[in-house]
Design an enzyme around this catalytic site. Structure first.
Site, PDB file in Angstrom:
ATOM      1  CD  GLU A   1     -14.427  -7.091 -17.487  1.00 28.88           C
ATOM      2  OE1 GLU A   1     -15.226  -7.590 -16.656  1.00 28.88           O
ATOM      3  OE2 GLU A   1     -14.777  -6.698 -18.595  1.00 28.88           O
TER       4      GLU A   1
ATOM      5  CE1 TYR B   1      -6.683   1.048   1.373  1.00 29.27           C
ATOM      6  CE2 TYR B   1      -4.525   0.220   0.778  1.00 29.27           C
ATOM      7  CZ  TYR B   1      -5.318   1.083   1.512  1.00 29.27           C
ATOM      8  OH  TYR B   1      -4.749   1.966   2.395  1.00 29.27           O
TER       9      TYR B   1
ATOM     10  CG  HIS C   1      -5.421   1.205   9.886  1.00 37.33           C
ATOM     11  ND1 HIS C   1      -4.508   1.149   8.855  1.00 37.33           N
ATOM     12  CD2 HIS C   1      -4.683   1.374  11.012  1.00 37.33           C
ATOM     13  CE1 HIS C   1      -3.278   1.288   9.334  1.00 37.33           C
ATOM     14  NE2 HIS C   1      -3.375   1.414  10.641  1.00 37.33           N
TER      15      HIS C   1
ATOM     16  CG  ASP D   1      -7.255   6.924  10.299  1.00 31.96           C
ATOM     17  OD1 ASP D   1      -7.693   5.806   9.994  1.00 31.96           O
ATOM     18  OD2 ASP D   1      -6.041   7.177  10.402  1.00 31.96           O
TER      19      ASP D   1
ATOM     20  CD  GLN E   1      -8.929   8.021  -1.206  1.00 31.10           C
ATOM     21  OE1 GLN E   1      -9.676   8.940  -0.930  1.00 31.10           O
ATOM     22  NE2 GLN E   1      -7.985   7.601  -0.383  1.00 31.10           N
ATOM     23  CG  ASP E   2      -8.551   2.915  -7.283  1.00 33.98           C
ATOM     24  OD1 ASP E   2      -9.517   2.391  -6.699  1.00 33.98           O
ATOM     25  OD2 ASP E   2      -8.445   2.927  -8.522  1.00 33.98           O
TER      26      ASP E   2
ATOM     27  CE  LYS F   1      -9.634   0.284   4.758  1.00 33.69           C
ATOM     28  NZ  LYS F   1      -8.551   0.224   5.736  1.00 33.69           N
TER      29      LYS F   1
ATOM     30  CE  LYS G   1      -3.647   5.037  12.200  1.00 28.60           C
ATOM     31  NZ  LYS G   1      -4.286   5.351  10.948  1.00 28.60           N
ATOM     32  CG  ASP G   2      -0.730   0.900  12.650  1.00 29.89           C
ATOM     33  OD1 ASP G   2      -1.755   1.598  12.747  1.00 29.89           O
ATOM     34  OD2 ASP G   2      -0.325   0.457  11.557  1.00 29.89           O
TER      35      ASP G   2
END
Length: 192
Positions: free
Chosen positions: A29, A133, A63, A144, A47-48, A73, A170-171
């Site tokens: 599990e 995650y 982020h 964001d 959300q996954d 997360k 972006k990063d």
């Protein structure tokens, strides 16, 4: 049953779920709301997400999302390994601007819990790495944000050994923590 190992920043923890194996393989599990609640870990996962990175040295981060879409997360690796990093970005926190890292891998079968109020990122340590995650809020492009992965004021050791990472545009364009408008605060009363 979960094994929970605190890391250097007390809110960030390693979680190792139990595996039950036999000659066919194993069962586990990897998430159980009941088990997490019993361990004092409360998050409403909504959300996954899953990412694939072909090259070693693929760096995603740092982020975070601003409220009301701030995300906790729960990160695990399905294939390969990563160095996962969390940075405390809560103004007034005694650990503000400090970071913690954990090697998360398919082989170790471990996970890392990164609460809201922390910037998050990871770098791949093996080729063809798949990361899975859970997040506690849906993605919102309007909320964001990124912090520069190489901010010298934070000083993260990404274990790149002088190599340049593979980054998104972006990063690569993210600003240092000192130039970031912060919206998270440390609530001392919650800690008492």
């Amino acid at each position: 049953m979960l094994q929970i190992n605190p890391l250097a920043l007390p809110e960030v923890v390693e979680i190792v779920p139990m595996k039950f194996g036999d000659d066919r393989g194993f069962f586990s599990e990897t998430f159980s709301r009941q088990r997490f609640d019993e361990a004092g870990i409360a998050a409403d996962w909504v959300q996954d997400n899953q990412s694939f990175s072909a090259a070693v040295g693929t760096l995603r981060g740092l982020h975070y999302q601003e409220p009301p879409f701030a995300q906790a997360k729960l990160v695990r690796v399905l294939k390969g390994s990563i160095l996962d990093v969390a940075v405390d970005i809560r103004e007034g926190s005694p650990t503000f601007g400090r970071w913690v890292s954990l090697e998360v891998s398919a082989a170790a079968f471990n996970q890392i819990l990164v609460p809201a109020g922390f910037a998050h990122g990871f770098v791949t340590l093996e080729p063809d790495t798949e990361v899975f995650y859970k997040v506690s809020a849906p993605y919102s492009a309007a909320h964001d944000r990124s912090i520069l992965w190489s901010d010298p004021a934070i000083g993260i050791d990404w274990r790149l050994a002088g190599r340049e990472p593979t980054l998104s545009a972006k990063d690569a364009a993210a600003k240092p923590l000192a130039e970031t408008t912060l919206v998270f605060t440390f609530d001392q009363e919650k800690r008492a």
